[in-house]
Scaffold this active site. Structure first.
Site, PDB file in Angstrom:
ATOM      1  N   GLY A  79     -30.560 -21.749 -18.591  1.00  0.00           N
ATOM      2  CA  GLY A  79     -29.254 -21.106 -18.309  1.00  0.00           C
ATOM      3  C   GLY A  79     -29.363 -19.732 -17.441  1.00  0.00           C
ATOM      4  O   GLY A  79     -30.450 -19.467 -16.827  1.00  0.00           O
ATOM      5  N   HIS A  80     -28.279 -19.124 -16.984  1.00  0.00           N
ATOM      6  CA  HIS A  80     -28.364 -18.218 -16.373  1.00  0.00           C
ATOM      7  C   HIS A  80     -29.009 -16.869 -16.840  1.00  0.00           C
ATOM      8  O   HIS A  80     -29.060 -16.569 -17.867  1.00  0.00           O
ATOM      9  CB  HIS A  80     -26.889 -17.812 -15.739  1.00  0.00           C
ATOM     10  CG  HIS A  80     -26.009 -17.396 -16.746  1.00  0.00           C
ATOM     11  ND1 HIS A  80     -25.030 -18.121 -17.494  1.00  0.00           N
ATOM     12  CD2 HIS A  80     -25.910 -16.096 -17.427  1.00  0.00           C
ATOM     13  CE1 HIS A  80     -24.475 -17.510 -18.406  1.00  0.00           C
ATOM     14  NE2 HIS A  80     -24.786 -16.147 -18.600  1.00  0.00           N
ATOM     15  N   ASN A  81     -29.519 -16.268 -15.592  1.00  0.00           N
ATOM     16  CA  ASN A  81     -30.360 -14.985 -16.048  1.00  0.00           C
ATOM     17  C   ASN A  81     -31.637 -15.200 -16.962  1.00  0.00           C
ATOM     18  O   ASN A  81     -32.171 -13.865 -17.500  1.00  0.00           O
ATOM     19  CB  ASN A  81     -29.484 -14.044 -16.300  1.00  0.00           C
ATOM     20  CG  ASN A  81     -28.546 -13.325 -15.338  1.00  0.00           C
ATOM     21  OD1 ASN A  81     -27.388 -13.881 -15.311  1.00  0.00           O
ATOM     22  ND2 ASN A  81     -29.113 -12.309 -14.358  1.00  0.00           N
ATOM     23  N   SER A  92     -29.679 -15.342 -20.251  1.00  0.00           N
ATOM     24  CA  SER A  92     -30.381 -14.047 -20.304  1.00  0.00           C
ATOM     25  C   SER A  92     -31.459 -13.961 -21.447  1.00  0.00           C
ATOM     26  O   SER A  92     -31.987 -13.029 -21.623  1.00  0.00           O
ATOM     27  CB  SER A  92     -29.525 -13.006 -20.720  1.00  0.00           C
ATOM     28  OG  SER A  92     -28.600 -12.986 -19.821  1.00  0.00           O
TER      29      SER A  92
END
Length: 341
Positions: free
Chosen positions: A242-244, A262
């Protein structure tokens, strides 16, 4: 056909040769191996099968040569590591078609270092950088201002979104998507329900050197900043990052693993198949997560965890045994309660 003396192999893998020295022509599974191919034995369970094999060369742990008096044996401390080194020697590769195909579409402002191999139907957008000895197979898309490092191979139909940076000596397998938007939406009340409002992403993805990404895996771009995959990390097929997310160096992410936005994985983390990591979770250095586990929160460095939610693996194994016996325990408990009345 590659040929190499067993004595040379022994030197390369720092093993001890016991027996006759001769050339071998490859490696193979025990039942499939020919006389001049090398097989490996990693446990006593496989000794009997190996004794009957046609192969006259065997890779095995220290002290195993006694079981193979009629064969040439290389003894090593770690059979799996040694086998991996040998597999590199005998790997089968097709030489790339070096050069830039006239059927590739390359926008203005792309920087390409030669030699490289850019196959037909590759599309490269403006501002992208392709370093020397990179190989882009048919159907690869490279987005604007993306960078592909030296000696990196991208297999057919992979999609590299704009601003993605991939280091050197990486392998990106077919169907991989790097840099798509993460799954981020805000829910606004609307009439008798709500509507989903997209949160646009402004960040990028950074893939460090020596990373391998399995077929059809996906790595999302950051909302702000970078999603990072650390040096030497190996990602299996069908993995979602996923993102970050921040993944440290030399991680192992096995198939069907999904990592929420994250989350942070420190160095040398190992996630087995179908592991789920909740957003913002933190997994410490060297931790191992068993298959089908669900991680929420923090996992200490060096821990081995299992279950949903993931707990110490030794406790989870005991709990699993008890869970299987719950019907029996419940029956006995009902009898106990009946006798108390």
């Amino acid at each position: 056909m590659k040929k190499i003396k067993i004595s040379e192999l022994a030197k390369i893998i720092k093993g001890n040769l016991i027996g006759e020295d001769f050339e071998i022509e490859g490696i193979n599974a025990i039942p499939l191996a020919k006389e001049k191919e090398l097989i490996f034995v990693d446990s006593l369970k496989r000794v009997a099968e190996a004794q009957k094999a046609k192969a006259k060369a065997i890779l095995c742990p220290e002290g195993f040569a006694i079981h193979f008096p009629d064969k040439s044996v290389i003894e090593v401390k770690d059979v799996r590591v040694a086998f991996a080194r040998i597999s590199e020697i005998f790997k089968k590769e097709i030489e790339p078609l070096w050069g830039i195909s006239s059927q590739a579409f390359i926008e203005e402002g792309v920087k390409i270092e030669e030699p490289c191999a850019i196959y037909p139907w590759v599309y490269i957008q403006k501002g992208a950088v392709i370093k020397k000895e990179a190989v882009l197979f048919p159907g690869v898309f490279i987005g604007a201002h993306a960078e592909i490092g030296e000696n990196t191979i991208i297999f057919p139909n992979a999609v590299i979104y704009p601003y993605t940076k991939i280091g050197k000596n990486c392998i990106v397998h077919a169907g991989v998507v790097i840099g798509a938007d993460g799954f981020g939406f805000a829910q606004e009340p609307y009439e008798d329900g709500y509507q989903n409002i997209k949160i646009y992403h402004f960040g990028s993805v950074k893939i460090e050197d020596e990373v391998e990404i399995g077929a059809n895996s996906t790595i999302d771009r950051a909302v702000f900043g970078e999603t990072i995959i650390g040096e030497g990390t190996k990602i299996d097929n069908l993995v979602q990052v996923g993102h970050n997310v921040k993944v440290g160096k030399q991680n192992i992410l096995v198939s069907h693993t999904a990592i929420g936005g994250s989350a942070v994985l420190e160095d040398y983390v190992m996630l087995a198949g179908q592991v789920g990591i909740a957003p913002y979770s933190q997994i410490g250095k060297g931790a191992k997560v068993a298959a089908k586990s669900g991680v929420v929160g923090k996992i200490p460095a060096g821990a081995e965890v299992a279950g949903i939610p993931a707990i110490k693996a030794s406790i989870w194994r005991k709990a699993a045994v008890i869970f299987a016996k719950l019907p029996e325990i419940y029956r006995e408990f009902k009898k106990f309660l009946k006798n108390q009345t």
